[in-house]
Design an enzyme around this catalytic site. Structure first.
Site, PDB file in Angstrom:
ATOM      1  N   ARG A 186      11.336   4.048   3.072  1.00  0.00           N
ATOM      2  CA  ARG A 186      11.023   3.112   4.163  1.00  0.00           C
ATOM      3  C   ARG A 186      12.278   2.335   4.496  1.00  0.00           C
ATOM      4  O   ARG A 186      13.012   1.891   3.605  1.00  0.00           O
ATOM      5  CB  ARG A 186       9.918   2.144   3.727  1.00  0.00           C
ATOM      6  CG  ARG A 186       9.734   1.018   4.712  1.00  0.00           C
ATOM      7  CD  ARG A 186       8.515   0.188   4.427  1.00  0.00           C
ATOM      8  NE  ARG A 186       7.302   0.899   4.773  1.00  0.00           N
ATOM      9  CZ  ARG A 186       6.091   0.349   4.798  1.00  0.00           C
ATOM     10  NH1 ARG A 186       5.938  -0.921   4.479  1.00  0.00           N
ATOM     11  NH2 ARG A 186       5.040   1.058   5.127  1.00  0.00           N
ATOM     12  N   LYS A 217      25.617  -3.362  -1.618  1.00  0.00           N
ATOM     13  CA  LYS A 217      27.085  -3.293  -1.776  1.00  0.00           C
ATOM     14  C   LYS A 217      27.725  -2.576  -0.606  1.00  0.00           C
ATOM     15  O   LYS A 217      28.931  -2.342  -0.586  1.00  0.00           O
ATOM     16  CB  LYS A 217      27.438  -2.521  -3.052  1.00  0.00           C
ATOM     17  CG  LYS A 217      26.927  -3.138  -4.319  1.00  0.00           C
ATOM     18  CD  LYS A 217      27.357  -2.239  -5.493  1.00  0.00           C
ATOM     19  CE  LYS A 217      26.785  -2.720  -6.800  1.00  0.00           C
ATOM     20  NZ  LYS A 217      26.980  -1.716  -7.859  1.00  0.00           N
ATOM     21  N   ARG A 254       0.805  -1.223   0.000  1.00  0.00           N
ATOM     22  CA  ARG A 254       0.000   0.000   0.000  1.00  0.00           C
ATOM     23  C   ARG A 254       0.836   1.270   0.000  1.00  0.00           C
ATOM     24  O   ARG A 254       0.580   2.199  -0.748  1.00  0.00           O
ATOM     25  CB  ARG A 254      -0.870   0.070   1.256  1.00  0.00           C
ATOM     26  CG  ARG A 254      -2.251  -0.401   1.095  1.00  0.00           C
ATOM     27  CD  ARG A 254      -2.689  -0.976   2.407  1.00  0.00           C
ATOM     28  NE  ARG A 254      -1.786  -2.072   2.741  1.00  0.00           N
ATOM     29  CZ  ARG A 254      -1.956  -3.310   2.325  1.00  0.00           C
ATOM     30  NH1 ARG A 254      -3.001  -3.633   1.642  1.00  0.00           N
ATOM     31  NH2 ARG A 254      -1.081  -4.251   2.607  1.00  0.00           N
TER      32      ARG A 254
HETATM   33  C1  NCD Z   1       1.848  -0.855   8.192  1.00  0.00           C
HETATM   34  C2  NCD Z   1       3.351  -0.697   8.339  1.00  0.00           C
HETATM   35  O1  NCD Z   1       4.080  -0.868   7.363  1.00  0.00           O
HETATM   36  O2  NCD Z   1       3.756  -0.364   9.440  1.00  0.00           O
HETATM   37  N1  NCD Z   1       1.465  -1.074   6.869  1.00  0.00           N
HETATM   38  C3  NCD Z   1       1.178   0.017   6.097  1.00  0.00           C
HETATM   39  O3  NCD Z   1       2.022   0.824   5.810  1.00  0.00           O
HETATM   40  N2  NCD Z   1      -0.097   0.190   5.729  1.00  0.00           N
HETATM   41  C4  NCD Z   1       1.259  -1.847   9.111  1.00  0.00           C
HETATM   42  C5  NCD Z   1       1.842  -3.224   9.125  1.00  0.00           C
HETATM   43  O4  NCD Z   1       2.746  -3.547   8.365  1.00  0.00           O
HETATM   44  O5  NCD Z   1       1.347  -4.009   9.938  1.00  0.00           O
END
Ligand code: NCD
Length: 303
Positions: A101, A80, A51
């Site tokens: 992320r 690397k 998502r």
């Molecule tokens: C969440 C996350 O990545 O923290 N997912 C998301 O971004 N919708 C929740 C999860 O992974 O449980």
């Protein structure tokens, strides 16, 4: 230039403005189709996602912009041994805004110090997830018509669940919000959040292991997945993963206007039989994620 690392980087007025923009995008999508022409968003995902990454990419594409990036650390130069700082310094040459992320808490903050374009934290370890919180706030405001005077139940993995941490920070600024923290003993909300946010601000909260007992008082029930990837051993995960499973039967004592939310992905914690209940809003919530990210990209690009 601004970044979004922690939800508290935005004040309440800025959050209201993002929600208003997202609602305008929902009402007048045609007005936004070309607005990011020639702009690029890079998504640097060192951890799995469906998502968050795809909604960021869909958001930029719907604004007429373009996207580039990677979806696993193994396909980037971090495999690397390149540092996050070097990676974002380079990607700043190729993109106008970066969503990142990372499994390590604080990595997006470090990245923001090296980048020359805005950095958006798209989830850092068990720490924060501010754009999920924006999604949640847009959803609450659309479902409930307000962000204040709500009893909010947060259920499941409150220890490792970063979405819960960011959501509590955000909601702690609205009047009359009461938190009901529902988890097994071992997955309770970390003390630092209880002390720095709930106790510091004198907010009302209750900790319990029983979802059934508190169900009738909730305006919002925010279910979460037990975060397998953050456990040190598999046995603990297996023992705790099915602590809460929401079923139509358990919802029979809930308010008729309860909103059941979940950041998704769901594993077992909400039975699919709940999906048809009008109180289940997790798929609407996922859609809202795209609109609020469109609003955020525009704000960070000054558009
Ligand atoms: C969440 C996350 O990545 O923290 N997912 C998301 O971004 N919708 C929740 C999860 O992974 O449980």
């Amino acid at each position: 230039m601004r970044n979004l690392i922690d939800i508290l980087d935005l004040d309440v007025r800025e959050i209201d403005a993002l929600i208003a923009r997202a609602n305008d995008i929902i009402e007048r999508p045609d007005a936004y189709r070309e607005i990011c022409r020639y702009k690029k968003l890079a998504t640097l995902f060192f951890e799995p996602s469906t998502r968050t990454r795809l909604s960021f990419e869909a958001a930029m594409l719907e604004l007429g912009g373009q996207v580039l990036g990677f979806s696993e650390a193994a396909s980037s130069s971090s495999a690397k041994g390149e540092s996050v700082s070097d990676t974002v310094r380079v990607v700043s040459c190729y993109a106008d805004v970066i969503a990142m992320r990372h499994p390590k808490e604080g990595a997006p903050l470090v990245a923001s110090m090296a980048a020359s374009v805005p950095i958006i934290n798209a989830g850092d370890g068990g720490h924060n997830h501010p754009t999920q919180t924006l999604t949640d706030l847009l959803t609450i405001s659309r479902e409930k018509g307000r962000l204040d005077h709500l009893t909010v139940g947060l259920c499941g993995d409150l220890k490792f669940g970063r979405t819960v941490h960011s959501l509590i920070s955000a909601l702690s600024r609205y009047e009359g919000v009461r938190f009901v923290l529902i988890s097994p003993e071992e997955l309770r909300l970390p003390d630092y959040i209880k002390q720095d946010i709930l106790e510091e601000k004198g907010l009302e909260y209750l900790e319990t292991e029983s979802l059934e007992e508190v169900m009738p008082e909730l305006d919002i029930l925010y279910m979460t997945r037990v975060q397998r990837e953050r456990f040190f051993n598999e046995e603990d995960y297996l023992r705790l993963r099915d602590s809460y499973i929401l079923t139509p039967d358990k919802l029979s004592t809930a308010k008729s206007d309860l909103s059941v939310m979940h950041p998704l992905p769901r594993v077992n914690e909400i039975s699919t039989a709940v999906d048809a209940d009008p109180r289940a809003c997790y798929f609407r919530q996922a859609l809202n994620g795209k609109y609020i990210r469109m609003a955020l990209i525009l704000a960070l690009l000054g558009l």
